[in-house]
Motif scaffolding. Sequence first.
Motif, mmCIF file in Angstrom:
data_model
loop_
_atom_site.group_PDB
_atom_site.id
_atom_site.type_symbol
_atom_site.label_atom_id
_atom_site.label_comp_id
_atom_site.label_asym_id
_atom_site.label_seq_id
_atom_site.Cartn_x
_atom_site.Cartn_y
_atom_site.Cartn_z
ATOM 1 N N VAL A 1 15.093 7.590 6.296
ATOM 2 C CA VAL A 1 14.023 6.766 5.716
ATOM 3 C C VAL A 1 14.512 5.330 5.570
ATOM 4 O O VAL A 1 13.807 4.378 5.922
ATOM 5 C CB VAL A 1 13.584 7.336 4.345
ATOM 6 N N LEU A 2 15.736 5.176 5.061
ATOM 7 C CA LEU A 2 16.311 3.837 4.897
ATOM 8 C C LEU A 2 16.429 3.115 6.230
ATOM 9 O O LEU A 2 16.083 1.927 6.339
ATOM 10 C CB LEU A 2 17.709 3.931 4.269
ATOM 11 N N LYS A 3 16.929 3.830 7.218
ATOM 12 C CA LYS A 3 17.113 3.229 8.541
ATOM 13 C C LYS A 3 15.777 2.791 9.113
ATOM 14 O O LYS A 3 15.639 1.663 9.591
ATOM 15 C CB LYS A 3 17.790 4.229 9.477
ATOM 16 N N THR A 4 14.791 3.666 9.048
ATOM 17 C CA THR A 4 13.461 3.343 9.574
ATOM 18 C C THR A 4 12.872 2.135 8.854
ATOM 19 O O THR A 4 12.371 1.205 9.487
ATOM 20 C CB THR A 4 12.517 4.557 9.439
ATOM 21 N N PHE A 5 12.969 2.142 7.522
ATOM 22 C CA PHE A 5 12.435 1.023 6.753
ATOM 23 C C PHE A 5 13.150 -0.272 7.129
ATOM 24 O O PHE A 5 12.516 -1.299 7.348
ATOM 25 C CB PHE A 5 12.569 1.258 5.246
ATOM 26 N N ALA A 6 14.471 -0.226 7.182
ATOM 27 C CA ALA A 6 15.246 -1.439 7.483
ATOM 28 C C ALA A 6 14.893 -1.987 8.865
ATOM 29 O O ALA A 6 14.713 -3.200 9.032
ATOM 30 C CB ALA A 6 16.741 -1.142 7.389
ATOM 31 N N GLN A 7 14.746 -1.103 9.849
ATOM 32 C CA GLN A 7 14.397 -1.559 11.194
ATOM 33 C C GLN A 7 12.992 -2.154 11.239
ATOM 34 O O GLN A 7 12.782 -3.217 11.830
ATOM 35 C CB GLN A 7 14.502 -0.391 12.191
ATOM 36 N N VAL A 8 12.056 -1.488 10.599
ATOM 37 C CA VAL A 8 10.676 -2.000 10.578
ATOM 38 C C VAL A 8 10.629 -3.323 9.821
ATOM 39 O O VAL A 8 9.947 -4.263 10.230
ATOM 40 C CB VAL A 8 9.707 -0.966 9.955
ATOM 41 N N THR B 1 0.244 -4.527 11.859
ATOM 42 C CA THR B 1 0.734 -3.149 11.952
ATOM 43 C C THR B 1 2.091 -3.013 11.269
ATOM 44 O O THR B 1 2.319 -2.070 10.497
ATOM 45 C CB THR B 1 0.846 -2.726 13.433
ATOM 46 N N LEU B 2 2.982 -3.940 11.543
ATOM 47 C CA LEU B 2 4.317 -3.886 10.937
ATOM 48 C C LEU B 2 4.254 -4.062 9.423
ATOM 49 O O LEU B 2 4.988 -3.403 8.685
ATOM 50 C CB LEU B 2 5.234 -4.941 11.566
ATOM 51 N N LYS B 3 3.356 -4.926 8.966
ATOM 52 C CA LYS B 3 3.218 -5.139 7.523
ATOM 53 C C LYS B 3 2.815 -3.833 6.831
ATOM 54 O O LYS B 3 3.355 -3.480 5.776
ATOM 55 C CB LYS B 3 2.212 -6.240 7.227
ATOM 56 N N LEU B 4 1.858 -3.119 7.425
ATOM 57 C CA LEU B 4 1.440 -1.832 6.861
ATOM 58 C C LEU B 4 2.602 -0.839 6.826
ATOM 59 O O LEU B 4 2.813 -0.153 5.822
ATOM 60 C CB LEU B 4 0.286 -1.231 7.664
ATOM 61 N N LYS B 5 3.343 -0.763 7.913
ATOM 62 C CA LYS B 5 4.478 0.165 7.969
ATOM 63 C C LYS B 5 5.521 -0.175 6.914
ATOM 64 O O LYS B 5 6.083 0.724 6.279
ATOM 65 C CB LYS B 5 5.120 0.143 9.358
ATOM 66 N N VAL B 6 5.785 -1.458 6.728
ATOM 67 C CA VAL B 6 6.761 -1.887 5.713
ATOM 68 C C VAL B 6 6.268 -1.488 4.329
ATOM 69 O O VAL B 6 7.016 -0.925 3.525
ATOM 70 C CB VAL B 6 7.018 -3.414 5.789
ATOM 71 N N GLN B 7 4.998 -1.761 4.047
ATOM 72 C CA GLN B 7 4.447 -1.430 2.732
ATOM 73 C C GLN B 7 4.475 0.075 2.471
ATOM 74 O O GLN B 7 4.774 0.511 1.364
ATOM 75 C CB GLN B 7 3.008 -1.945 2.611
ATOM 76 N N GLU B 8 4.152 0.858 3.496
ATOM 77 C CA GLU B 8 4.113 2.310 3.332
ATOM 78 C C GLU B 8 5.486 2.908 3.067
ATOM 79 O O GLU B 8 5.616 3.875 2.325
ATOM 80 C CB GLU B 8 3.501 2.964 4.581
ATOM 81 N N SER B 9 6.510 2.345 3.656
ATOM 82 C CA SER B 9 7.839 2.960 3.541
ATOM 83 C C SER B 9 8.742 2.304 2.499
ATOM 84 O O SER B 9 9.807 2.841 2.194
ATOM 85 C CB SER B 9 8.530 2.944 4.911
ATOM 86 N N ARG B 10 8.335 1.167 1.930
ATOM 87 C CA ARG B 10 9.189 0.433 0.994
ATOM 88 C C ARG B 10 9.546 1.260 -0.246
ATOM 89 O O ARG B 10 10.725 1.366 -0.605
ATOM 90 C CB ARG B 10 8.526 -0.872 0.561
ATOM 91 N N ALA B 11 8.571 1.851 -0.902
ATOM 92 C CA ALA B 11 8.818 2.583 -2.149
ATOM 93 C C ALA B 11 9.808 3.726 -1.935
ATOM 94 O O ALA B 11 10.768 3.892 -2.706
ATOM 95 C CB ALA B 11 7.518 3.107 -2.731
ATOM 96 N N GLU B 12 9.590 4.501 -0.889
ATOM 97 C CA GLU B 12 10.479 5.629 -0.615
ATOM 98 C C GLU B 12 11.888 5.136 -0.268
ATOM 99 O O GLU B 12 12.882 5.715 -0.718
ATOM 100 C CB GLU B 12 9.908 6.473 0.536
ATOM 101 N N ALA B 13 11.971 4.048 0.492
ATOM 102 C CA ALA B 13 13.280 3.501 0.859
ATOM 103 C C ALA B 13 14.027 3.002 -0.374
ATOM 104 O O ALA B 13 15.248 3.177 -0.483
ATOM 105 C CB ALA B 13 13.105 2.371 1.870
ATOM 106 N N LEU B 14 13.328 2.394 -1.308
ATOM 107 C CA LEU B 14 13.976 1.897 -2.528
ATOM 108 C C LEU B 14 14.504 3.048 -3.390
ATOM 109 O O LEU B 14 15.562 2.930 -4.025
ATOM 110 C CB LEU B 14 13.026 1.007 -3.326
ATOM 111 N N LYS B 15 13.773 4.174 -3.392
ATOM 112 C CA LYS B 15 14.259 5.358 -4.124
ATOM 113 C C LYS B 15 15.570 5.849 -3.512
ATOM 114 O O LYS B 15 16.528 6.163 -4.219
ATOM 115 C CB LYS B 15 13.223 6.489 -4.079
#
Length: 159
Positions: free
Chosen positions: A125-132, A83-97
């Motif tokens: 978005v950054l905070k959520t991605f970093a925490q996940v 589950t966490l892997k999916l969340k990381v993958q889903e939010s990585r691109a947006e967080a990098l932008k």
Amino acid sequence: MVQYTLAQSPEVILTVSGKDSKKAREKAMEQLMELMDTDKLPTDLEDGFSPEQLIEVKELEADGTSDEDAVTQAVQVLSNLATLKLKVQESRAEALKVRAQVDILFSEKSVSEEEIAQLKDGFKVLKTFAQVNLRYHEARSKAEQARSVLDQALKSPES
């Protein structure tokens, strides 16, 4: 049945009927007083002792049950990792932008209120991605052990 022990003398076991409760602890205290009165307590409790200081002794479950529990827990750990892997993958691109936009704060270039507002929204978005991402890395290290528990449970008896 509930059992209690003392931190000062873990070898002393006081057994009382029922479950852990104030009344059960009082009964255990009565047993403790008897041991003290008959000089059968290997520890001197000079500073006094209260029922709250009794330590409940938990029984270990049978080996088969604990092995099954370990497998169940291992599967849960791996499911959490997935589950966490999916969340990381889903939010990585947006967080990098958003991360790329952070650099405008450190440049001498002027920025509009709209850009700052977008950036502030992006911080969520950054905070959520970093925490996940942190939870994912923690889960991954736990999952290594879970994987070995499953590997052990899946071994055939002939191996």
